[in-house]
Design a protein around this motif. Structure first.
Motif, short mmCIF file in Angstrom:
data_model
loop_
_atom_site.label_atom_id
_atom_site.label_comp_id
_atom_site.label_asym_id
_atom_site.label_seq_id
_atom_site.Cartn_x
_atom_site.Cartn_y
_atom_site.Cartn_z
N TYR A 49 0.78 -1.13 -0.10
CA TYR A 49 0.12 -0.06 -0.07
C TYR A 49 1.03 1.27 0.03
O TYR A 49 1.87 1.29 0.96
CB TYR A 49 -0.74 0.16 1.23
N HIS A 50 0.54 2.19 -0.94
CA HIS A 50 1.12 3.57 -1.01
C HIS A 50 0.53 4.67 -0.76
O HIS A 50 -0.68 4.62 -1.51
CB HIS A 50 1.97 3.53 -2.38
N TYR A 51 0.63 5.51 -0.04
CA TYR A 51 -0.35 6.92 0.15
C TYR A 51 0.28 7.73 -0.54
O TYR A 51 1.57 8.27 0.02
CB TYR A 51 -0.48 7.04 1.70
N LEU A 52 -0.25 8.21 -1.48
CA LEU A 52 0.30 9.39 -2.29
C LEU A 52 -0.88 10.31 -2.69
O LEU A 52 -1.55 10.27 -3.64
CB LEU A 52 0.83 8.86 -3.72
N PRO A 53 -1.40 11.15 -1.67
CA PRO A 53 -2.27 12.09 -1.83
C PRO A 53 -2.02 13.17 -3.06
O PRO A 53 -0.96 13.46 -3.09
CB PRO A 53 -2.54 12.85 -0.40
N ILE A 54 -3.08 13.30 -3.69
CA ILE A 54 -3.29 14.31 -4.90
C ILE A 54 -4.36 15.12 -4.43
O ILE A 54 -5.50 14.83 -4.52
CB ILE A 54 -3.46 13.69 -6.27
N VAL A 55 -4.09 16.46 -3.91
CA VAL A 55 -5.23 17.42 -3.74
C VAL A 55 -5.72 17.88 -5.15
O VAL A 55 -4.71 18.21 -6.27
CB VAL A 55 -4.51 18.47 -3.12
N PRO A 56 -7.05 17.94 -5.54
CA PRO A 56 -7.52 18.39 -6.78
C PRO A 56 -6.94 19.65 -7.21
O PRO A 56 -6.87 20.77 -6.55
CB PRO A 56 -9.03 18.49 -6.34
N GLY A 57 -6.38 19.33 -8.46
CA GLY A 57 -5.75 20.75 -9.18
C GLY A 57 -4.25 20.97 -8.76
O GLY A 57 -3.85 21.94 -9.03
N GLN A 58 -3.62 19.86 -8.03
CA GLN A 58 -2.52 20.10 -7.38
C GLN A 58 -1.34 19.20 -7.77
O GLN A 58 -0.49 18.99 -7.17
CB GLN A 58 -2.26 20.59 -5.96
N LEU A 59 -1.76 18.46 -8.89
CA LEU A 59 -0.89 17.24 -9.25
C LEU A 59 0.54 17.95 -9.70
O LEU A 59 0.25 18.66 -10.74
CB LEU A 59 -1.54 16.53 -10.24
N GLY A 60 1.51 17.62 -9.22
CA GLY A 60 2.89 18.10 -9.69
C GLY A 60 3.85 16.91 -10.16
O GLY A 60 3.38 15.78 -9.96
N PRO A 61 4.95 17.34 -10.67
CA PRO A 61 5.88 16.44 -11.34
C PRO A 61 6.35 15.47 -10.22
O PRO A 61 6.75 14.33 -10.78
CB PRO A 61 6.77 17.37 -11.99
N ASP A 62 6.61 15.82 -9.04
CA ASP A 62 7.27 14.94 -8.30
C ASP A 62 6.20 13.74 -7.88
O ASP A 62 6.50 12.61 -7.71
CB ASP A 62 7.46 15.60 -6.88
N GLN A 63 4.84 14.04 -7.74
CA GLN A 63 3.77 13.21 -7.83
C GLN A 63 3.87 12.22 -8.87
O GLN A 63 3.58 10.87 -8.54
CB GLN A 63 2.57 13.79 -7.12
N VAL A 64 3.96 12.90 -10.07
CA VAL A 64 3.71 12.06 -11.12
C VAL A 64 5.14 11.00 -11.33
O VAL A 64 4.90 9.62 -11.39
CB VAL A 64 3.86 12.98 -12.40
N ALA A 65 6.40 11.55 -10.86
CA ALA A 65 7.34 10.70 -10.86
C ALA A 65 7.29 9.45 -10.07
O ALA A 65 7.56 8.38 -10.00
CB ALA A 65 8.50 11.23 -10.60
N ARG A 66 6.84 9.65 -8.66
CA ARG A 66 6.58 8.70 -7.65
C ARG A 66 5.41 7.93 -8.05
O ARG A 66 5.60 6.50 -7.59
CB ARG A 66 6.30 9.13 -6.22
N PHE A 67 4.28 8.30 -8.69
CA PHE A 67 3.36 7.51 -9.37
C PHE A 67 3.81 6.20 -10.03
O PHE A 67 3.96 5.14 -9.93
CB PHE A 67 2.16 8.01 -9.76
N ARG A 68 4.71 6.74 -11.09
CA ARG A 68 5.38 6.01 -12.09
C ARG A 68 6.54 5.04 -11.55
O ARG A 68 6.45 4.04 -11.61
CB ARG A 68 6.17 7.10 -13.19
N GLU A 69 7.01 5.37 -10.34
CA GLU A 69 8.00 4.69 -9.68
C GLU A 69 7.35 3.43 -9.21
O GLU A 69 7.74 2.13 -9.16
CB GLU A 69 8.90 5.47 -8.68
N ILE A 70 6.26 3.79 -8.48
CA ILE A 70 5.59 2.73 -7.78
C ILE A 70 5.29 1.75 -8.84
O ILE A 70 5.14 0.66 -8.54
CB ILE A 70 4.29 3.56 -6.86
N MET A 71 4.45 2.34 -9.81
CA MET A 71 4.03 1.46 -10.85
C MET A 71 5.05 0.61 -11.49
O MET A 71 4.83 -0.94 -11.66
CB MET A 71 3.33 2.15 -12.13
N ASP A 72 6.13 1.15 -11.69
CA ASP A 72 7.29 0.22 -12.21
C ASP A 72 7.91 -0.81 -11.36
O ASP A 72 8.45 -1.75 -11.83
CB ASP A 72 8.52 1.45 -12.75
#
Length: 125
Positions: A49-72
């Motif tokens: 389980y990974h908690y990677l909160p995304i506040v509406p309208g505030q998705l940033g590059p660090d969150q995208v990179a972390r999301f991709r890292e978890i997926m990979d």
């Protein structure tokens, strides 16, 4: 769309998922659905389980990179969730940019029920 419930993790594991990404901030949910409760239930079901909160309208590059890292790094299928799935779908799509053709990403989004066409310019970089 229905929300992930604390008792859903066993069924998710039985369905073949190995990893769960929670993109819904704790401030949006009742105490029974906060990340600490959900993480405990997921772990008990054998899921990562990974908690990677995304506040509406505030998705940033660090969150995208972390999301991709978890997926990979996941050993199997990943389920990501937020309130409607849009934040999770957007994080996934942006994480695929540069590795998959934009039209393929947009088509996958449509197939899952998400219109991500507004991301087209960012996916075609």
């Amino acid at each position: 769309m229905p929300q992930i419930e604390p008792d859903d993790f066993v069924a998710l594991a039985q369905a073949g998922f190995t990893t769960v990404i929670a993109n819904r901030p704790d401030a949006e949910v009742e105490p029974t659905h906060r990340s600490d409760v959900m993480a405990e239930r997921a772990t008990r079901a054998g899921l990562t389980y990974h908690y990677l909160p995304i506040v509406p309208g505030q998705l940033g590059p660090d969150q995208v990179a972390r999301f991709r890292e978890i997926m990979d790094s996941s050993p199997g299928p990943v389920l990501a969730y937020c309130r409607s799935g849009t934040r999770s779908a957007t994080a996934w799509a942006l994480g695929q940019a540069g590795d998959r053709p934009a039209d393929e990403i947009l088509s996958a989004g449509r197939s899952a029920g998400y219109d991500l066409s507004h991301l087209g310019p960012m996916l075609r970089r």
